[in-house]
Design a protein around this motif. Structure first.
Motif, PDB file in Angstrom:
ATOM      1  N   PRO A 105      14.300   2.778   4.034  1.00 18.73           N
ATOM      2  CA  PRO A 105      14.552   3.650   2.906  1.00 18.73           C
ATOM      3  C   PRO A 105      13.431   4.319   2.357  1.00 18.73           C
ATOM      4  N   ILE A 106      12.179   3.310   2.336  1.00 17.25           N
ATOM      5  CA  ILE A 106      11.086   3.896   1.442  1.00 17.25           C
ATOM      6  C   ILE A 106      10.527   4.895   2.576  1.00 17.25           C
ATOM      7  N   SER A 107      10.426   4.591   3.838  1.00 14.80           N
ATOM      8  CA  SER A 107       9.751   5.587   4.660  1.00 14.80           C
ATOM      9  C   SER A 107      10.449   6.800   4.784  1.00 14.80           C
ATOM     10  N   ILE A 108      11.705   6.698   4.768  1.00 17.90           N
ATOM     11  CA  ILE A 108      12.544   7.902   4.888  1.00 17.90           C
ATOM     12  C   ILE A 108      12.135   8.829   3.700  1.00 17.90           C
ATOM     13  N   VAL A 109      12.251   8.456   2.553  1.00 15.63           N
ATOM     14  CA  VAL A 109      12.074   9.017   1.287  1.00 15.63           C
ATOM     15  C   VAL A 109      10.651   9.634   1.309  1.00 15.63           C
ATOM     16  N   LYS A 110       9.870   8.792   1.575  1.00  9.51           N
ATOM     17  CA  LYS A 110       8.255   9.106   1.643  1.00  9.51           C
ATOM     18  C   LYS A 110       8.002  10.385   2.669  1.00  9.51           C
ATOM     19  N   ASN A 111       8.555  10.081   3.951  1.00  6.02           N
ATOM     20  CA  ASN A 111       8.479  11.342   4.974  1.00  6.02           C
ATOM     21  C   ASN A 111       8.868  12.541   4.417  1.00  6.02           C
ATOM     22  N   GLN A 112      10.187  12.442   3.818  1.00  4.89           N
ATOM     23  CA  GLN A 112      10.915  13.624   3.037  1.00  4.89           C
ATOM     24  C   GLN A 112       9.888  14.388   2.227  1.00  4.89           C
ATOM     25  N   ILE A 187      -1.847  15.058  -1.185  1.00  2.00           N
ATOM     26  CA  ILE A 187      -1.058  14.012  -1.745  1.00  2.00           C
ATOM     27  C   ILE A 187      -1.272  12.544  -1.332  1.00  2.00           C
ATOM     28  N   SER A 188      -1.291  11.733  -2.277  1.00  2.00           N
ATOM     29  CA  SER A 188      -1.626  10.241  -1.884  1.00  2.00           C
ATOM     30  C   SER A 188      -0.474   9.265  -2.188  1.00  2.00           C
ATOM     31  N   PRO A 189       0.236   9.079  -0.923  1.00  2.00           N
ATOM     32  CA  PRO A 189       1.368   8.168  -0.836  1.00  2.00           C
ATOM     33  C   PRO A 189       0.693   6.554  -0.593  1.00  2.00           C
ATOM     34  N   GLY A 190       1.420   5.771  -1.057  1.00  2.00           N
ATOM     35  CA  GLY A 190       0.928   4.161  -0.934  1.00  2.00           C
ATOM     36  C   GLY A 190       1.372   3.195  -1.742  1.00  2.00           C
ATOM     37  N   ARG A 191       1.138   1.872  -1.564  1.00  2.00           N
ATOM     38  CA  ARG A 191       1.764   0.846  -2.187  1.00  2.00           C
ATOM     39  C   ARG A 191       0.848   0.350  -3.254  1.00  2.00           C
ATOM     40  N   HIS A 203       9.171  -4.478 -10.034  1.00  2.00           N
ATOM     41  CA  HIS A 203       8.985  -5.273  -8.997  1.00  2.00           C
ATOM     42  C   HIS A 203       7.107  -5.154  -9.304  1.00  2.00           C
ATOM     43  N   CYS A 204       6.660  -6.333  -8.502  1.00  2.00           N
ATOM     44  CA  CYS A 204       5.238  -6.622  -8.866  1.00  2.00           C
ATOM     45  C   CYS A 204       4.606  -5.680  -8.002  1.00  2.00           C
ATOM     46  N   PHE A 205       5.316  -4.963  -6.805  1.00  2.00           N
ATOM     47  CA  PHE A 205       4.434  -4.045  -6.073  1.00  2.00           C
ATOM     48  C   PHE A 205       5.644  -3.068  -5.837  1.00  2.00           C
ATOM     49  N   PHE A 206       5.199  -1.899  -5.487  1.00  2.00           N
ATOM     50  CA  PHE A 206       6.321  -0.637  -5.503  1.00  2.00           C
ATOM     51  C   PHE A 206       5.262   0.485  -4.742  1.00  2.00           C
ATOM     52  N   HIS A 207       5.911   1.428  -4.685  1.00  2.00           N
ATOM     53  CA  HIS A 207       5.168   2.738  -3.785  1.00  2.00           C
ATOM     54  C   HIS A 207       5.206   3.985  -4.904  1.00  2.00           C
ATOM     55  N   GLN A 208       4.222   4.586  -4.927  1.00  2.00           N
ATOM     56  CA  GLN A 208       3.808   5.735  -5.442  1.00  2.00           C
ATOM     57  C   GLN A 208       3.421   6.916  -4.407  1.00  2.00           C
ATOM     58  N   LEU A 209       3.504   8.023  -4.983  1.00  2.00           N
ATOM     59  CA  LEU A 209       2.945   9.294  -4.164  1.00  2.00           C
ATOM     60  C   LEU A 209       2.451  10.196  -5.408  1.00  2.00           C
ATOM     61  N   GLU A 210       1.247  10.460  -5.305  1.00  2.00           N
ATOM     62  CA  GLU A 210       0.747  11.249  -6.139  1.00  2.00           C
ATOM     63  C   GLU A 210      -0.003  12.318  -5.553  1.00  2.00           C
ATOM     64  N   GLY A 211       0.040  13.536  -6.378  1.00  2.00           N
ATOM     65  CA  GLY A 211      -0.575  14.842  -5.895  1.00  2.00           C
ATOM     66  C   GLY A 211      -1.532  15.238  -6.791  1.00  2.00           C
ATOM     67  N   LEU A 212      -2.384  16.039  -6.116  1.00  2.00           N
ATOM     68  CA  LEU A 212      -3.656  16.595  -6.742  1.00  2.00           C
ATOM     69  C   LEU A 212      -3.962  18.212  -6.146  1.00  2.00           C
ATOM     70  N   TYR A 213      -4.247  19.103  -7.214  1.00  2.61           N
ATOM     71  CA  TYR A 213      -4.363  20.460  -6.906  1.00  2.61           C
ATOM     72  C   TYR A 213      -5.613  20.810  -7.648  1.00  2.61           C
TER      73      TYR A 213
END
Length: 341
Positions: A105-112, A187-191, A203-213
């Motif tokens: 599900p993380i990959s599904i949402v990240k790809n979307q 955009i920078s997705p990652g753990r 959780h002690c680790f999770f996933h973010q996606l940050e954008g920069l313009y």
């Protein structure tokens, strides 16, 4: 006798086999302990002296011919078996169907999310999960002893306090700005990692996606319009609000809320805590100090940045009640997402 051996040489040269058993029978006939060659070698002592040389040469030719034929046939049959092994026995009846895996599900949402932003010109940038202090903190307007560092409980590497597990993917943005000139749209997705107590919601680790313009004359209005496009494409809801907040690397800064509505159901009531609004991330205009730290002229360029939690969005879209399910690799849980492939 010599004529007989020559006939056997011709016979050996023309011999063909369809199986390893046939090759083995041929080998035993010619090269076995009780084979023809042993009989001819035993007969060698009875040959007239003037014929010994020709007799010996003919026997050796028969031996070499037989050995070469055996080796060639074995190699040919093994090669045929290897090619056949790629597909197996095609005449066999069909067995159980091969199980198809499911995308996480993380990959599904990240790809979307990547797909949404790629359609409006954002590329994808990546960086190391083990970072140094400069890229994770100092370059982002968080100098040493800055009190805002306490906002993120960090995992430091004990042998080198300057090395740590990144607490956000903003460090990737710093690296990108250092190696690219404006206009920048990435955009920078990652753990990411933070020293937090593990529970159903954190959780002690999770996933973010940050954008920069970053470009000339980028405004807060550009940021809001970009976020409205994202929430409309991702959730089917375009009504957002930006609440004033504080982030060291953006000024002004804001929390991003999307209007979820739907207070009629108990689930939606819990999602929005009865307000109808759901917080999905943070954003703001890039602080000029951050631009200068990355060798970008803040008098000429401006920009905005935003960040969303991929885990949180996945839990929201797929009604996942416990964040720990995303990292436990329970096949029964993951199989539910086959339809999302």
């Amino acid at each position: 006798m010599i004529d007989k051996i020559k006939e056997l040489i011709s016979e050996a040269e023309s011999f063909k086999a369809q199986s390893k058993d046939e090759v083995e029978a041929f080998r035993i006939k010619y090269l076995g302990k009780k084979g023809l060659l042993n009989d001819f070698f035993a007969e060698f002592k009875n040959v007239a002296n003037d014929q010994k040389k020709e007799f010996g040469q003919t026997i050796n030719k028969l031996k070499k011919t037989a050995e070469d034929k055996v080796n060639a046939l074995k190699a040919e049959l093994e090669s045929t078996e290897e090619v056949k092994g790629i597909y197996g026995d095609l005449s066999r009846p069909g067995g159980e169907p091969v199980q198809i895996g499911a995308r996480h599900p993380i990959s599904i949402v990240k790809n979307q999310i990547i797909d949404i932003f790629s359609r409006i010109g954002f590329n994808v940038s990546e960086g190391p999960e083990i970072e140094d202090d400069w890229h994770n903190f100092t370059a982002l307007n968080l100098p040493e002893y800055h009190p805002a560092r306490d906002m993120q409980d960090t995992f430091f590497i004990q042998t080198d306090p300057d090395i740590l597990l990144r607490t956000h993917t903003s460090s990737v943005q710093v690296r990108y700005m250092e190696n690219n000139t404006p206009p920048i749209r990435t955009i920078s997705p990652g753990r990411v990692y933070r020293n937090e107590a593990i529970s159903a919601r954190s959780h002690c680790f999770f996933h973010q996606l940050e954008g920069l313009y970053i470009d000339k004359d980028v405004s807060f209005a550009d940021l809001k319009q970009t976020l409205q496009h994202f929430t409309s494409e991702m959730f089917g809801k375009s009504e957002i609000r930006l609440r004033p907040s504080y982030f060291p690397f953006t000024e002004p800064s804001a929390e991003i809320d999307v209007y979820w509505g739907g207070l009629e159901t108990e689930t939606d009531y819990k999602i929005t805590k009865g307000t109808g609004w759901l917080e999905i991330g943070g954003c703001g205009m890039v602080d000029p100090n951050v631009l200068e730290n990355c060798k970008i002229d803040s008098t000429e360029y401006s920009g905005f940045a935003f960040g969303v939690g991929i885990d949180r969005i996945a839990m929201l879209l797929h009604q996942i009640g416990d964040i720990r399910l995303l990292s436990e690799n329970d096949v029964r849980f993951l199989e539910q997402f086959k339809s999302a492939l």
